[in-house]
Design an enzyme around this catalytic site. Structure first.
Site, PDB file in Angstrom:
ATOM      1  N   LYS A   1       0.857  -1.193   0.000  1.00 46.74           N
ATOM      2  CA  LYS A   1       0.000   0.000   0.000  1.00 46.74           C
ATOM      3  C   LYS A   1       0.890   1.240   0.000  1.00 46.74           C
ATOM      4  O   LYS A   1       1.895   1.285   0.713  1.00 46.74           O
ATOM      5  CB  LYS A   1      -0.914  -0.042   1.230  1.00 46.74           C
ATOM      6  CG  LYS A   1      -1.993   1.040   1.268  1.00 46.74           C
ATOM      7  CD  LYS A   1      -2.936   0.829   2.463  1.00 46.74           C
ATOM      8  CE  LYS A   1      -4.051   1.844   2.525  1.00 46.74           C
ATOM      9  NZ  LYS A   1      -4.986   1.586   3.647  1.00 46.74           N
TER      10      LYS A   1
ATOM     11  N   SER B   1      -9.922   1.344   2.476  1.00 46.77           N
ATOM     12  CA  SER B   1      -9.084   2.201   1.657  1.00 46.77           C
ATOM     13  C   SER B   1      -7.965   1.456   0.926  1.00 46.77           C
ATOM     14  O   SER B   1      -7.393   1.987  -0.027  1.00 46.77           O
ATOM     15  CB  SER B   1      -8.437   3.301   2.507  1.00 46.77           C
ATOM     16  OG  SER B   1      -7.550   2.740   3.457  1.00 46.77           O
TER      17      SER B   1
ATOM     18  N   SER C   1      -9.999  -1.018   6.719  1.00 46.59           N
ATOM     19  CA  SER C   1      -9.427  -0.856   5.379  1.00 46.59           C
ATOM     20  C   SER C   1      -8.661  -2.045   4.822  1.00 46.59           C
ATOM     21  O   SER C   1      -8.278  -2.015   3.654  1.00 46.59           O
ATOM     22  CB  SER C   1      -8.508   0.359   5.344  1.00 46.59           C
ATOM     23  OG  SER C   1      -9.274   1.511   5.168  1.00 46.59           O
TER      24      SER C   1
END
Ligand code: GLN
Length: 477
Positions: free
Chosen positions: A77, A152, A176
């Site tokens: 990420k 997310s 997330s």
């Protein structure tokens, strides 16, 4: 498609049966074929990945020891710091910033032989549930590109679901990792707060943030958790305890375990999701577990408390992005004007909304009424969980109330977006562990994720149940 199981890849590479280079090239070819449609990545680090893979192959040839993730392609990420490699948090304000160091999880993965193939897209600063809040455009769900991948960490979930990487890392502040895992049909784990070092994770809400893996199967998720977990003196909230064997828990079965069913669960889940939850309970009971009713009366206040606490912490954490040290700077007549112009141009709407919410909640005269109250609710939620865990080992609930939704469905209504996290947020507030395991399908044939919750440091119990659910899901289809 060639296997993307991390266990299989690492075993094959270590034994010299397949080369790390071949594995990495196969994954890069899949990225070439579909990334234009999916947009899982902000950056693909193909050259560095090939060089690292060649080094691993040389080590194998020379008989030098290789790690437990030898040659396993991993995606990170883009809020995890990578030395000398762009780390943007999908925000214009950080575009072009190259961290001077690696996050602890990144160093540990590299040392274990994992090969980083790229940095994945996210909702800006990890604020969102659909990856629509990225400054660089949304990620599409590989199972249906007209739909969101969740968020997310949508890019990390999509990368694994599309076979772009074997495993990936995300961060989970309110869901997330688990929610996009559910929406993309992969496994996602949020470890206990303090189990995985946050050093080098760009902070959103420091008291809630945890890093964890995505994988195509529960055993791989356990393996990556083992590699990244463990004490780190660089994170003051890191737990100074050895990490138990999690991979071996996956196949232990659930005979004799007590699994909680929450009788006062906040409503709102789609009927197909509720049906899969019922099927999951039935499967675990058939595998020898006892289902026990529990209550969590404070759960209905979790969302409200979270949307005070998380923005409050975010408003403080994001104060550092002011045009002085990092990324974007918009010149202006004086320093104050430069701060304002940089932040106005650099942050997107949702980030601005959170900063304003958090600043308001922390301001004189409102601090006790909002922030203080939210902290009390947080304590009540932890108390509720601790009481429930006196009579059960784990708790089962849906991960997300809904399956992956079409783009734009919730983008104009922040409240309906926030409700996506109603079942994931309580775990973060309590600091506990939880994971999402794909379990059948719901509306439109899209995957449903079942969430396994466990107390702090309850990862062994959690992975036992996760492993059993995976077997049951396999025999269901
Ligand atoms: N969707 C939640 C939020 O927007 C959770 C995000 C996360 O876990 N990073 O805050």
């Amino acid at each position: 498609m060639a296997t993307t199981s991390a266990h299989d890849i690492a075993a094959g590479v270590a034994a010299g049966k397949i080369s790390a280079r071949t594995v990495v090239d196969e994954h890069l070819a899949r990225i070439d074929a579909r990334e234009n449609d999916i947009h899982a990545f902000n950056l693909v680090t193909a050259d560095a990945a090939r060089t690292h893979a060649d080094q691993i192959d040389a080590d194998v040839k020379a008989g030098r020891p290789v790690g437990p993730l030898a040659g396993v392609p991993i995606a990170l990420k883009d809020n995890l710091c990578t030395h000398g490699v762009d780390t943007t948090c999908s925000s214009r304000i950080l575009q072009g910033w190259k961290p001077p160091y690696d996050a602890t999880v990144v160093s540990r993965l590299r040392a274990a032989g994992a090969v980083v193939v790229g940095k994945t897209n996210l909702d800006e600063f990890a604020m969102g549930s659909s990856t629509e809040n990225s400054a660089f455009g949304p990620t599409r769900n590989p199972l249906d590109i007209s739909r969101v991948p969740g968020g997310s960490s949508g890019g990390s979930a999509a990368a694994v679901a599309a076979g772009f990487s074997s495993v990936s890392l995300g961060s989970d502040t309110g869901g997330s990792i688990r929610q996009p895992a559910a929406m993309c049909g992969v496994v996602g784990v949020k470890p206990t707060y303090g189990m995985v070092s946050r050093y080098g994770l760009v902070a959103y809400a420091s008291s809630l943030d945890q890093i964890g893996p995505f994988a195509t199967n529960v055993a791989d998720a356990a393996l990556v958790t083992e590699v990244i977990a463990g004490h780190d003196p660089m994170d003051s909230t890191s737990i100074p305890q050895p990490v138990p064997s999690l991979v071996s828990a996956v196949t232990q079965g659930v005979a004799g375990m007590r699994i909680g069913r929450v009788t006062d669960l906040p409503s709102g889940a789609e009927p197909e999701v509720v049906a899969q939850l019922d099927a999951a309970f039935a499967a675990l009971a058939a595998a020898g577990a006892t289902i026990v009713d529990v209550t969590l009366p404070s759960l209905s206040y979790a969302l409200t408390a979270y949307y005070i606490i998380a923005p409050a912490e975010a408003s403080s954490n994001l104060a550092r992005f002011d045009g002085v040290r990092y990324g974007l700077r918009v010149p202006a007549v004086d320093t104050n004007a430069m701060y304002g112009a940089t932040r106005a141009a650099g942050f997107g709407d949702e980030v601005k909304r959170r900063i304003m919410l958090g600043t308001y909640a922390l301001s004189a005269g409102y601090y006790d009424a909002y922030y203080g109250k939210a902290l009390k609710v947080r304590r009540l939620i932890a108390n509720d969980f601790n009481k429930a865990y006196e009579s059960v080992d784990t708790i089962l609930m849906p991960t997300s109330p809904v399956v992956a939704f079409p783009f734009g469905d919730k983008a104009d209504d922040p409240m309906s977006m926030y409700l996506c996290d109603i079942y994931t947020i309580p775990t973060n507030l309590a600091g506990h562990a939880a994971m999402s395991v794909p379990f059948g399908t719901g509306a439109h044939g899209l995957p449903v994720g079942i969430q396994v919750l466990a107390p702090a440091l309850g990862e062994v119990a959690m992975f036992r149940v996760g492993g059993a659910l995976e077997i049951a899901a396999g025999s269901q289809s």
